[in-house]
Design an enzyme around this catalytic site. Structure first.
Site, PDB file in Angstrom:
ATOM      1  N   ARG A  80     -15.232  -8.109  36.218  1.00 51.07           N
ATOM      2  CA  ARG A  80     -14.654  -6.923  36.849  1.00 51.07           C
ATOM      3  C   ARG A  80     -15.748  -5.875  36.972  1.00 51.07           C
ATOM      4  O   ARG A  80     -16.425  -5.558  35.987  1.00 51.07           O
ATOM      5  CB  ARG A  80     -13.525  -6.377  35.962  1.00 51.07           C
ATOM      6  CG  ARG A  80     -12.737  -5.250  36.591  1.00 51.07           C
ATOM      7  CD  ARG A  80     -11.817  -4.564  35.587  1.00 51.07           C
ATOM      8  NE  ARG A  80     -12.534  -3.604  34.766  1.00 51.07           N
ATOM      9  CZ  ARG A  80     -11.951  -2.707  33.972  1.00 51.07           C
ATOM     10  NH1 ARG A  80     -10.632  -2.669  33.877  1.00 51.07           N
ATOM     11  NH2 ARG A  80     -12.661  -1.866  33.256  1.00 51.07           N
ATOM     12  N   ASP A 103     -10.536  -2.783  39.386  1.00 52.81           N
ATOM     13  CA  ASP A 103      -9.339  -2.099  38.889  1.00 52.81           C
ATOM     14  C   ASP A 103      -9.288  -0.705  39.500  1.00 52.81           C
ATOM     15  O   ASP A 103     -10.153   0.128  39.228  1.00 52.81           O
ATOM     16  CB  ASP A 103      -9.419  -2.017  37.352  1.00 52.81           C
ATOM     17  CG  ASP A 103      -8.128  -1.561  36.702  1.00 52.81           C
ATOM     18  OD1 ASP A 103      -7.228  -1.093  37.435  1.00 52.81           O
ATOM     19  OD2 ASP A 103      -8.027  -1.672  35.460  1.00 52.81           O
ATOM     20  N   HIS A 154      -6.830   1.315  38.937  1.00 48.74           N
ATOM     21  CA  HIS A 154      -6.190   2.112  37.891  1.00 48.74           C
ATOM     22  C   HIS A 154      -5.143   3.089  38.417  1.00 48.74           C
ATOM     23  O   HIS A 154      -5.139   4.274  38.077  1.00 48.74           O
ATOM     24  CB  HIS A 154      -7.243   2.826  37.034  1.00 48.74           C
ATOM     25  CG  HIS A 154      -6.973   2.678  35.562  1.00 48.74           C
ATOM     26  ND1 HIS A 154      -6.482   3.694  34.805  1.00 48.74           N
ATOM     27  CD2 HIS A 154      -7.091   1.617  34.736  1.00 48.74           C
ATOM     28  CE1 HIS A 154      -6.319   3.267  33.552  1.00 48.74           C
ATOM     29  NE2 HIS A 154      -6.689   2.012  33.495  1.00 48.74           N
ATOM     30  N   GLU A 166      -6.795  -4.774  41.231  1.00 50.09           N
ATOM     31  CA  GLU A 166      -5.815  -4.511  40.170  1.00 50.09           C
ATOM     32  C   GLU A 166      -5.243  -3.103  40.253  1.00 50.09           C
ATOM     33  O   GLU A 166      -5.976  -2.152  40.554  1.00 50.09           O
ATOM     34  CB  GLU A 166      -6.529  -4.703  38.831  1.00 50.09           C
ATOM     35  CG  GLU A 166      -5.708  -4.319  37.623  1.00 50.09           C
ATOM     36  CD  GLU A 166      -6.510  -4.470  36.328  1.00 50.09           C
ATOM     37  OE1 GLU A 166      -7.538  -5.186  36.323  1.00 50.09           O
ATOM     38  OE2 GLU A 166      -6.118  -3.869  35.320  1.00 50.09           O
ATOM     39  N   GLU A 186      -0.210  -4.213  33.697  1.00 46.33           N
ATOM     40  CA  GLU A 186      -0.620  -4.049  32.297  1.00 46.33           C
ATOM     41  C   GLU A 186       0.278  -3.053  31.562  1.00 46.33           C
ATOM     42  O   GLU A 186       0.378  -3.101  30.349  1.00 46.33           O
ATOM     43  CB  GLU A 186      -2.090  -3.642  32.183  1.00 46.33           C
ATOM     44  CG  GLU A 186      -2.410  -2.270  32.717  1.00 46.33           C
ATOM     45  CD  GLU A 186      -3.908  -1.969  32.724  1.00 46.33           C
ATOM     46  OE1 GLU A 186      -4.689  -2.880  33.016  1.00 46.33           O
ATOM     47  OE2 GLU A 186      -4.264  -0.821  32.445  1.00 46.33           O
ATOM     48  N   ARG A 236       0.084  -8.850  35.100  1.00 47.11           N
ATOM     49  CA  ARG A 236      -0.833  -8.475  34.019  1.00 47.11           C
ATOM     50  C   ARG A 236      -0.162  -8.210  32.681  1.00 47.11           C
ATOM     51  O   ARG A 236      -0.809  -7.722  31.759  1.00 47.11           O
ATOM     52  CB  ARG A 236      -1.599  -7.213  34.450  1.00 47.11           C
ATOM     53  CG  ARG A 236      -2.315  -7.348  35.762  1.00 47.11           C
ATOM     54  CD  ARG A 236      -3.786  -7.460  35.641  1.00 47.11           C
ATOM     55  NE  ARG A 236      -4.371  -6.476  34.793  1.00 47.11           N
ATOM     56  CZ  ARG A 236      -5.173  -6.752  33.767  1.00 47.11           C
ATOM     57  NH1 ARG A 236      -5.484  -7.998  33.479  1.00 47.11           N
ATOM     58  NH2 ARG A 236      -5.684  -5.782  33.026  1.00 47.11           N
ATOM     59  N   GLU A 264      -8.023 -11.372  30.725  1.00 47.00           N
ATOM     60  CA  GLU A 264      -9.021 -10.309  30.542  1.00 47.00           C
ATOM     61  C   GLU A 264      -9.594 -10.398  29.128  1.00 47.00           C
ATOM     62  O   GLU A 264      -8.861 -10.620  28.162  1.00 47.00           O
ATOM     63  CB  GLU A 264      -8.379  -8.934  30.753  1.00 47.00           C
ATOM     64  CG  GLU A 264      -9.381  -7.785  30.669  1.00 47.00           C
ATOM     65  CD  GLU A 264      -8.734  -6.430  30.934  1.00 47.00           C
ATOM     66  OE1 GLU A 264      -7.503  -6.308  30.802  1.00 47.00           O
ATOM     67  OE2 GLU A 264      -9.478  -5.491  31.288  1.00 47.00           O
TER      68      GLU A 264
HETATM   69  O1  EZ4 Z   1      -6.702   1.480  30.714  1.00 45.39           O
HETATM   70  O2  EZ4 Z   1      -6.308  -0.793  28.015  1.00 45.39           O
HETATM   71  O3  EZ4 Z   1      -7.571  -3.428  32.738  1.00 45.39           O
HETATM   72  N1  EZ4 Z   1      -7.714  -2.715  31.813  1.00 45.39           N
HETATM   73  C1  EZ4 Z   1      -7.415  -1.412  31.766  1.00 45.39           C
HETATM   74  C2  EZ4 Z   1      -7.574  -0.752  30.425  1.00 45.39           C
HETATM   75  C3  EZ4 Z   1      -6.451   0.233  30.130  1.00 45.39           C
HETATM   76  C4  EZ4 Z   1      -6.313   0.436  28.648  1.00 45.39           C
HETATM   77  C5  EZ4 Z   1      -5.035   1.224  28.341  1.00 45.39           C
HETATM   78  O4  EZ4 Z   1      -4.803   1.267  26.989  1.00 45.39           O
HETATM   79  O5  EZ4 Z   1      -7.027  -0.850  32.758  1.00 45.39           O
HETATM   80  O6  EZ4 Z   1      -8.800  -0.139  30.297  1.00 45.39           O
HETATM   81 CO    CO Z   2      -6.368  -2.305  34.201  1.00 48.08          CO
END
Ligand code: EZ4
Ligand code: CO
Length: 401
Positions: free
Chosen positions: A148, A209, A211, A235, A261, A282, A338
């Site tokens: 990643r 990611d 986020h 992601e 996640e 996830r 992951e």
């Molecule tokens: O922000 O695990 O894909 N992984 C992530 C992580 C999350 C943290 C949250 O506790 O996006 O870094």
């Molecule tokens: Co993430």
């Protein structure tokens, strides 16, 4: 019949906070489970201590399904990260006990091997494209098959997934990222992946990611702009409380999508899976209600060709990594896991049989989960209050993090 005699919550911070439940039986067998919820650790510890543990004492540790149902349905108040992480801690510990009692690794109890080992991806993140490319290449040289890539966007001072100058991700008060600018980010990310793909070639799987920071139509655009670099997945493009939002993303891009996640229950992903709006789910064993619930989620997802690629950042303890290794070996539609290395001291506290070799995760053959907690080592690392960062946009408004 053996009974659950005792259950204790152990909070320790060997480099970062972990919440572990240790269940002991009248036969002298014990099992451990992870209940870590990053930034909200003590809420899980209290929920376990004050409400869950009293219900466990005297129960047959062998009845994993019944205990899961008791803790889920019996609470009346369903779902939620604190509840589901607590149930997960119990569930993992009971699987660990069952394996030890039967002398079998958990993967064997789940149906045996469905693959040789689970593909993992790890993280490259840096403050310039050049440094990010270099890190990806180094990880590839170490045998990783999937990486990643995250990189600081020029013009944004601090951002997710990128090492802070002189700091770590956690602090005693939430760290505030300022100046989040989606347009800069969206113009930059394709340049990052052009550079990475050119440097590492076609074989390496690349992931990214976002986020939760984009709107559905922005995510559609970014996915489209990244198509030529053939990502393994994009992601968390969009926060997924509104599952239908992924219809918009899906309409606009063939870049594979991963999300979940922060999910803790099958109902968090029901529409996403049923409508095939995502490619990878996830949810993790710790935040997704344990091995028992994640297996059901996996079976449901399998029907719709959705695969699992479970969360495995460093705040998910080495106990959850063990659970992931067992689930990955036994579950056909686990595609990838992951894997972020934990702080070194945490492996002293959590000795384990799982290993990552040549880009693949192996659970080992030890009975149960094959992971332990060294309580004396754990005592040396007291809880440290910590929060996840928060993000503000250029105009100061709070953004999803
Ligand atoms: O922000 O695990 O894909 N992984 C992530 C992580 C999350 C943290 C949250 O506790 O996006 O870094
Ligand atoms: Co993430």
């Amino acid at each position: 019949m053996a009974k659950i005699e005792n259950a204790r919550v152990i909070v320790t911070s060997p480099g970062r906070n972990f919440v572990t439940l240790k269940i002991e039986t009248t036969d002298g067998v014990y099992g451990i489970g992870d209940g870590t919820l990053n930034g909200r650790e003590l809420a899980v510890a209290a929920y376990l201590r004050d409400h869950v543990v009293p219900m466990l004492i005297g129960r047959d540790p062998a009845d994993i399904e019944d205990t899961w149902q008791l803790l889920y349905k019996g609470a009346y108040w369903r779902r939620g990260p604190v509840t589901m992480a607590s149930i997960a801690a119990v569930d993992m510990a009971l699987w660990d006990i069952k394996g030890k009692v039967l002398g079998a690794p958990v993967w064997d109890l789940l149906g045996g091997r469905s693959r040789a080992a689970t593909l993992v991806y790890t993280h490259a993140s840096a403050r310039t494209i050049e440094e990010t490319v270099e890190q990806v290449a180094q990880l590839q040289a170490r045998g990783f098959k999937a990486v990643r890539a995250q990189c600081l966007v020029p013009g944004i001072d601090e951002m997710y997934g990128v090492p802070r100058q002189g700091g770590t991700e956690d602090s005693s008060l939430p760290f505030v990222e300022t100046g989040w600018d989606t347009s800069r980010y969206m113009r930059f990310v394709p340049k990052l992946f052009e550079a990475v793909r050119t440097a590492v070639g076609e074989e390496l799987h690349l992931l990214h990611d976002a986020h939760h920071r984009l709107s559905p139509i922005e995510a559609g655009r970014l996915g489209r702009d990244l198509e030529e670099f053939r990502l393994f997945w994009l992601e968390d493009a969009v926060p997924a409380e509104l599952q239908a939002a992924f219809r918009v993303v899906r309409q606009h891009t063939t870049t594979p999508l991963a999300v979940g996640e922060v999910f803790n229950n099958i109902h968090d992903c029901e529409q996403l899976v049923r409508e095939q709006l995502i490619d990878y789910l996830r949810m993790s064993a710790v935040h997704g209600g344990g091995i028992t619930h994640l297996r059901k989620v996996a079976a449901f997802a399998e029907v719709y060709h959705v695969k699992l690629g479970c969360h495995g950042a460093a705040d998910l303890s080495p106990v959850t990594m063990a659970a992931a290794a067992h689930l990955g070996l036994a579950t056909n539609n686990v595609a990838i896991q992951e894997y972020a290395e934990h702080p070194e001291q945490s492996y002293e506290v959590f000795p384990h049989h799982w290993s990552v070799v040549d880009g693949y995760l192996h659970p080992g053959d030890a009975p149960g989960l094959g992971v332990d907690i060294d309580e004396r080592a754990a005592e040396r690392f007291g809880y440290v209050r910590s929060y996840l960062p928060v993000s503000r946009k250029t105009d100061g408004a709070i953004s999803s993090w």
